[in-house]
Design an enzyme around this catalytic site. Structure first.
Site, PDB file in Angstrom:
ATOM      1  CB  SER A 296      51.735  42.037  31.213  1.00 24.38           C
ATOM      2  OG  SER A 296      51.604  40.433  31.572  1.00 24.38           O
ATOM      3  CB  CYS A 297      47.877  46.114  32.639  1.00 24.02           C
ATOM      4  SG  CYS A 297      47.409  47.946  33.080  1.00 24.02           S
ATOM      5  N   PRO A 298      49.929  47.422  29.547  1.00 25.56           N
ATOM      6  CG  PRO A 298      50.096  49.931  29.080  1.00 25.56           C
ATOM      7  CD  PRO A 298      50.725  48.636  29.329  1.00 25.56           C
TER       8      PRO A 298
ATOM      9  CG  ASP B 112      46.696  41.597  32.740  1.00 22.92           C
ATOM     10  OD1 ASP B 112      46.628  42.162  34.231  1.00 22.92           O
ATOM     11  OD2 ASP B 112      47.750  42.997  32.792  1.00 22.92           O
TER      12      ASP B 112
ATOM     13  CG  ASP C 213      43.040  48.534  32.768  1.00 20.98           C
ATOM     14  OD1 ASP C 213      42.679  49.448  33.451  1.00 20.98           O
ATOM     15  OD2 ASP C 213      44.314  48.112  32.372  1.00 20.98           O
TER      16      ASP C 213
END
Length: 95
Positions: free
Chosen positions: A12-14, A39, A45
């Site tokens: 998952s982010c980041p 994600d 991103d």
């Protein structure tokens, strides 16, 4: 030119973009990195990372639920020209 693969599916982010940044710093100039991510936020991103660090976003595609980005580390700083970036790139300013 060598192609490298970074599989960040399930992260998952980041984490996907952080791992991509680290991998891009380690590859040779002119090489490409394929980032695979599940994600949905990587759709924002990764292109942002490319603009910030002047990497070439060669392609961005989808393979089922997985986003696939091909990123090239330029041989020289001026090799990064916005004309070569994907449709997710920031719009160019008009003079």
């Amino acid at each position: 030119m060598t192609a490298h693969i970074l599989d960040t599916t399930g992260l998952s982010c980041p984490l996907p973009v952080l791992k991509a940044e680290k991998a891009m710093r380690r590859i040779a100039k002119g090489d490409e990195l394929e980032v695979r991510a599940s994600d949905p936020l990587t759709a924002v991103d990764i292109p942002h990372m490319c603009r910030t660090h002047k990497y070439l976003l060669v392609s961005s595609t989808r393979d089922g639920d997985v986003l696939v980005f091909r990123i090239r580390r330029p041989r020289r700083d001026h090799d990064c020209d916005r004309r070569h970036l994907s449709e997710w790139s920031a719009p160019r300013k008009h003079d």
